[in-house]
Design an enzyme around this catalytic site. Sequence first.
Site, PDB file in Angstrom:
ATOM      1  N   ASP A   8       0.882  -1.167   0.000  1.00 11.75           N
ATOM      2  CA  ASP A   8       0.000   0.000   0.000  1.00 11.75           C
ATOM      3  C   ASP A   8       0.919   1.216   0.000  1.00 11.75           C
ATOM      4  OD1 ASP A   8      -2.244   1.674   0.216  1.00 11.75           O
ATOM      5  OD2 ASP A   8      -2.082   1.694   2.400  1.00 11.75           O
ATOM      6  N   GLU A  67      -1.267  -1.388  -4.924  1.00 13.28           N
ATOM      7  CA  GLU A  67      -2.471  -0.611  -5.213  1.00 13.28           C
ATOM      8  C   GLU A  67      -2.200   0.368  -6.345  1.00 13.28           C
ATOM      9  OE1 GLU A  67      -5.413   0.685  -2.030  1.00 13.28           O
ATOM     10  OE2 GLU A  67      -4.375   2.554  -2.492  1.00 13.28           O
ATOM     11  N   ASP A 139      -2.392   0.854   7.345  1.00  8.98           N
ATOM     12  CA  ASP A 139      -1.624   0.716   6.103  1.00  8.98           C
ATOM     13  C   ASP A 139      -1.189  -0.727   5.871  1.00  8.98           C
ATOM     14  OD1 ASP A 139      -1.510   3.521   5.133  1.00  8.98           O
ATOM     15  OD2 ASP A 139      -0.504   3.845   7.047  1.00  8.98           O
TER      16      ASP A 139
END
Length: 173
Positions: A8, A67, A139
């Site tokens: 992430d 991502e 996160d």
Amino acid sequence: MAIILGIDPGSRVTGYGVIRQVGRQLSYLGSGCIRTKVDDLPSRLKLIYAGVTEIITQFQPDYFAIEQVFMAKNADSALKLGQARGVAIVAATNQALPVFEYAARQVKQTVVGIGSAEKSQVQHMVRTLLKLPANPQADAADALAIAITHCHVSQNAAQISETRLNLARGRLR
């Protein structure tokens, strides 16, 4: 068996999560955050690159899932996020890892069942799916969710390929 590293990305905090997939079973290997406490962007990017490289060396993943960039309202933030993603992807490709990218909505849809899920819902489902004793930090939970998404997407793609092959061979009607 496959080991998947989920990332992430962020210019200040980059979450990572590592899981093992054996058939349909997922197990937790590790997670955490790469925190960049320096102010200048080039130094932060260097720390992200070094951190991702270290994680790859430690866990030896087979796949790298990250991502995708979303369009932020603040163009400067979107550019910094893109640069953080870029150095993480370079760290993976330098280790010859195949890179897979997933949209945030797809990750939430896969893990929670709702593309607009809240962070707390993602944390709860990651905890449940991986049988963790507590919710991972936000996160890290997002990174684990990205890795879980890769497992589900790749498993579905394999099933579709097998079905197509069986159709071509006349085994299914």
